[in-house]
Design a protein around this motif. Structure first.
Motif, PDB file in Angstrom:
ATOM      1  N   SER A   6      26.207  24.492 -31.177  1.00  0.00           N
ATOM      2  CA  SER A   6      27.333  24.512 -30.258  1.00  0.00           C
ATOM      3  C   SER A   6      26.933  23.945 -28.904  1.00  0.00           C
ATOM      4  N   VAL A   7      27.709  22.993 -28.429  1.00  0.00           N
ATOM      5  CA  VAL A   7      27.453  22.493 -27.078  1.00  0.00           C
ATOM      6  C   VAL A   7      28.534  22.969 -26.115  1.00  0.00           C
ATOM      7  N   SER A   8      29.544  23.675 -26.660  1.00  0.00           N
ATOM      8  CA  SER A   8      30.634  24.299 -25.893  1.00  0.00           C
ATOM      9  C   SER A   8      31.315  23.373 -24.887  1.00  0.00           C
ATOM     10  N   HIS A   9      31.889  23.946 -23.864  1.00  0.00           N
ATOM     11  CA  HIS A   9      32.600  23.221 -22.803  1.00  0.00           C
ATOM     12  C   HIS A   9      33.598  22.218 -23.379  1.00  0.00           C
ATOM     13  N   SER A  11      33.726  21.017 -26.164  1.00  0.00           N
ATOM     14  CA  SER A  11      33.079  20.133 -27.128  1.00  0.00           C
ATOM     15  C   SER A  11      33.018  18.682 -26.665  1.00  0.00           C
ATOM     16  N   ILE A  12      32.639  18.526 -25.443  1.00  0.00           N
ATOM     17  CA  ILE A  12      32.440  17.174 -24.911  1.00  0.00           C
ATOM     18  C   ILE A  12      31.028  17.089 -24.347  1.00  0.00           C
ATOM     19  N   VAL A  13      30.344  16.038 -24.708  1.00  0.00           N
ATOM     20  CA  VAL A  13      29.022  15.795 -24.114  1.00  0.00           C
ATOM     21  C   VAL A  13      29.074  14.464 -23.382  1.00  0.00           C
ATOM     22  N   ALA A  33      27.643  12.965 -33.296  1.00  0.00           N
ATOM     23  CA  ALA A  33      28.742  13.718 -32.682  1.00  0.00           C
ATOM     24  C   ALA A  33      29.159  14.890 -33.575  1.00  0.00           C
ATOM     25  N   CYS A  38      30.981  17.675 -31.220  1.00  0.00           N
ATOM     26  CA  CYS A  38      31.552  17.235 -29.949  1.00  0.00           C
ATOM     27  C   CYS A  38      32.013  15.788 -30.053  1.00  0.00           C
ATOM     28  N   SER A  39      32.701  15.357 -29.016  1.00  0.00           N
ATOM     29  CA  SER A  39      32.874  13.920 -28.838  1.00  0.00           C
ATOM     30  C   SER A  39      32.130  13.552 -27.543  1.00  0.00           C
ATOM     31  N   LEU A 115      29.970  19.503 -17.382  1.00  0.00           N
ATOM     32  CA  LEU A 115      29.789  18.967 -18.732  1.00  0.00           C
ATOM     33  C   LEU A 115      28.317  18.913 -19.090  1.00  0.00           C
TER      34      LEU A 115
END
Lengths: 192, 425
Positions: A6-9, A11-13, A33, A38-39, A115
C-alpha cells in the motif's frame, strides 16, 4: 501473487524524471503501478524534459537512443501530468533556487499534496527530508523490489528487468543505496 | 511571529535552511539575469513586453531591479527565454557580463552585434558554471599567470617572438612541438578553455574577469590545426592585454590591427619556434639528401600540429623554403586534405580533445553530483546534455581500468565523495 504494497494517499505516486526514465526503460510501468496499487503522476516540467533511453534492438553495445514517449502510459491512465497550482508556485520557486525546474516542481507537489515520491536524486531527497512534513520517499530499486515481490518474479525475469533498466536507462544504484546488494544479487542470476 | 521566522515559512511550508524564499532574492541580480537571458534569445524589450502584456517601461524597470518580478511573470519569462527558472534565480558569481565587455569591439551591423551577444552569453555561462563547480567541490583552479608582458616601443614581430620564447622557457617546453596545448593552458596556466560552435568567421574569443580569470573559447567547427592556432592566438591576448577582451575573426585579406598582429605573431612563434623548426627541417633535408617533398612537409606540419599553410609560410619566413612556395603549390592545384589522406596522415583531430568542456570541468561536475550537491537534472545541464548521457559520463568518469596484482584486468570504482589524501590523527 503476494499482497499489494500500500502506498496510500489516494493511490498516487509522484515520479521525478530519474525514476520515470528508469521505469520507462524497464518496459513494465503498468505492472509496477499495479504492484504498488497506484497510478503515477509527474510534474508538467518533467513531461517537457527531453528524456531518452538506449535502444533495445541492438545486440552489441550501442549508443543509439530513442526518445521517451509517454503517450501510451497517459492513454492507458497509468500516468498523468499535473500542473502547479498557484499556491504551489511559492514552494516551487524556493526549491528552484537549489534544484532544476523539474525537480523543484516535483518537490513542491510532493510537499503540498503530501504525495509519496519516487526519486533517486540524493540532493532532492536531502532537501525534502529537511522540510517539515517531508513526503514518503521511494527509490527506483525499492519500487522494483515491490514489483518483484508482488509479481513473484522468478530469478531470470527479475535479472532481465534489472539489466534492462541498467542498460537501457544507463542506471546504476546511487551511492549509499541500501538495496544495492539486492540489486546486484538480482542481476547476478543471469551471470551464473 | 518574528519577521525572520515568517520568511522561513512559505505557503504553509516551513522551509529548511538550504531553501531561500523567492521574496528574499535580490531584484537587481534577478533583473541582470533576465536581461542576459533576453539578449541571449535576441529579444527586444518591446517584444518581451508584448509577449507578457506589459509596458516596455515595466520590462526596463524589471531588468534594472527597480520593479519586483511577480512569480507568474518570472515563470512566463523563463518559458519565453527557453530557460529554467532555476537558471534565472540561482546565485551567479559575475556581475559584468561578457557581452558588455565585448561591446567595445566593433561589429559590422546590429545583427552581428546581437549574434555576438548571444555567443558571449553562452561563453560566460560556461565559465561561470565552471567556477560554480569549483566552489561546490572546493577545488579552485590553480593559476600560474605571468604578469602582463609590456610591449611598448618594441616592434610587433620582435615582441611576439620574445614573449613566445619566454613563455616556452617558463613552461619548460624547450623548442619542440606543443603537443597538448589545451591541457597545457588549462592545467599549467589555469585558463578556462572551451571548444564552442561559433559562427564560421569567428576563430576564437578571449575574456578576463577577476572571479573567472582568463577564459578562451575556440571555434570547434574549425579544423584542429586552426583551433590550436586560435588557442595560441587568444593565449597571446591573455599575455599581453589581459583586460581587453577579444573576438578573433578569420582574416579577410585586410591588414590586421597591431594587437591582432601581436597575438598572431605570438601564436606563430609559440607553435613554430625558430630554432626547433629550423633544426627539424635541416635534419629532414640532410636525411633526404636535400630533396624535400610535399609529403615531408605534410609530416612536419603534422609533427608541429599546425596547418600546412602555416608551416610553409613560416619556413619561407625563415628562408628555409623559397618565398611564394605556398602560392605556387596552390596555383598548381595542390590539395592538402587529399595529400594527407594519400600518405595516411590523420588531421590530428582524433588525437586531441575537441570536446566543448574541459576534462576537469566534467570531473568536477561528476564529483559535485556524487556529493549530492547537484541533482541529475542539474548535472545534465552542466554537462550540456541529457540525463541518459549524463549517467554515462558519471559511469565513465567514476571508474577506471585497473590491473590487479595478479595481472587480471578489472575496473576500479572511484568514490568521488572520499578525500584522496588520508588524514592522520
Amino acid at each position: 501473487m503476494s499482497g499489494r504494497k500500500s502506498v496510500s494517499h489516494g493511490s498516487i505516486v509522484l515520479l521525478d524524471a530519474c525514476c520515470l526514465l528508469n521505469f520507462y526503460a524497464a518496459g513494465c510501468c503498468e505492472a509496477i503501478a499495479e504492484a504498488l496499487g497506484c497510478s503515477f503522476v509527474i510534474a508538467e516540467a518533467v513531461s517537457k524534459e527531453a528524456l531518452y533511453i538506449l535502444r533495445k534492438d541492438t545486440a552489441e553495445e550501442s549508443t543509439a537512443r530513442e526518445a521517451v514517449d509517454l503517450s501510451g502510459l497517459i492513454g492507458s491512465g497509468i500516468l498523468s501530468i499535473v500542473s502547479l497550482a498557484e499556491a504551489e508556485r511559492t514552494a516551487f520557486l524556493a526549491f528552484a533556487g537549489q534544484v532544476d525546474d523539474g525537480e523543484a516542481a516535483t518537490c513542491a507537489l510532493a510537499i503540498h499534496r503530501r504525495l509519496p515520491l519516487a526519486t533517486d536524486d540524493r540532493k532532492a531527497r536531502r532537501l525534502l527530508q529537511a522540510q517539515a512534513g517531508a513526503p514518503r520517499l521511494y527509490s527506483t530499486i525499492e519500487v522494483l523490489k515491490i514489483w518483484a515481490e508482488y509479481t513473484q518474479a522468478n530469478a531470470v525475469t527479475l535479472a532481465r528487468t534489472l539489466i534492462t533498466v541498467r542498460d537501457r536507462g544507463n542506471f546504476l544504484p546511487p551511492r549509499g543505496e541500501p538495496l544495492r546488494e539486492w540489486w546486484e544479487a538480482g542481476i547476478s542470476a543471469l551471470k551464473e | 511571529m518574528l519577521a525572520e521566522e515568517m520568511t522561513r515559512t512559505i505557503a504553509g511550508m516551513r522551509i529548511g535552511m538550504e531553501l531561500q524564499p523567492y521574496a528574499a532574492l535580490d531584484p537587481a541580480a534577478l533583473g541582470a539575469q533576465l536581461q542576459e537571458a533576453r539578449k541571449a534569445r535576441r529579444f527586444t524589450q518591446q517584444e518581451v513586453a508584448e509577449a507578457l502584456g506589459l509596458a516596455r517601461t515595466t520590462i526596463v524597470a524589471m531588468e534594472k531591479g527597480e520593479r519586483r518580478v511577480q512569480q507568474d511573470e518570472l515563470i512566463r519569462l523563463a518559458a519565453l527565454f527557453g530557460r529554467e527558472v532555476h537558471e534565472l534565480i540561482r546565485q551567479r558569481p559575475v556581475r559584468q557580463g561578457f557581452s558588455v565587455l565585448f561591446r567595445s569591439l566593433t561589429a559590422r551591423n546590429e545583427a552581428e552585434a546581437a549574434e555576438r551577444d548571444a555567443y558571449a552569453i553562452e561563453f560566460q555561462r560556461l565559465c561561470e558554471d565552471y567556477l560554480e563547480l569549483e566552489e561546490l567541490c572546493k577545488a579552485p583552479l590553480g593559476r600560474r599567470y605571468p604578469p602582463e608582458y609590456g610591449v611598448r616601443g618594441t616592434p610587433v614581430e620582435r615582441a611576439a617572438e620574445d614573449i613566445a620564447s619566454e613563455e616556452r622557457t617558463r613552461l619548460g617546453l624547450g623548442d619542440g612541438p606543443v603537443v597538448h596545448l589545451r591541457e597545457l593552458l588549462e592545467n599549467d596556466i589555469g585558463l578556462r578553455v572551451f571548444y564552442m560552435d561559433l559562427p564560421s568567421r569567428t576563430a576564437g574569443m578571449f575574456c578576463y574577469s577577476d572571479p573567472l580569470g582568463g577564459c578562451i573559447a575556440v571555434n570547434a567547427r574549425h579544423p584542429e590545426d586552426r583551433c590550436r592556432w586560435s588557442l595560441a592566438h587568444e593565449f597571446g591576448h591573455f599575455l599581453t592585454e589581459r583586460y581587453n577582451p577579444d573576438i578573433s575573426v578569420l582574416p579577410a585579406g585586410g591588414r590586421l590591427s597591431a594587437r591582432e598582429e601581436l597575438a598572431d605573431g605570438f601564436a606563430k612563434y609559440f607553435l613554430l619556434p625558430s630554432t626547433g623548426l629550423s633544426r627539424r627541417f635541416t635534419m629532414l633535408r640532410r636525411t633526404n639528401q636535400d630533396v624535400i617533398t610535399a609529403a615531408d612537409l605534410l609530416t612536419l606540419a603534422d609533427y608541429f600540429q599546425v596547418s600546412f599553410e602555416a608551416l610553409l609560410r613560416r619556413l619561407e619566413e625563415l628562408r628555409l623554403l623559397p618565398g611564394g612556395t605556398w602560392e605556387r603549390l596552390q596555383d598548381a592545384g595542390f590539395k592538402v586534405r587529399e595529400a594527407k589522406s594519400l600518405i595516411a596522415l590523420s588531421s590530428g583531430a582524433d588525437l586531441v580533445d575537441r570536446e566543448l568542456l574541459p576534462a576537469r570541468y566534467k570531473y568536477l561536475a561528476v564529483e559535485a553530483f556524487e556529493r549530492a550537491e547537484l541533482t541529475e537534472g542539474q548535472l545534465a545541464r552542466y554537462l550540456r546534455t541529457d540525463r541518459l548521457t549524463a549517467r554515462g559520463v558519471v559511469q565513465k568518469l567514476g571508474e577506471r581500468a585497473d590491473l590487479s596484482a595478479s595481472g587480471e584486468a578489472g575496473v576500479l570504482e572511484i568514490d568521488f565523495s572520499q578525500p584522496i589524501t588520508a588524514t592522520t590523527a
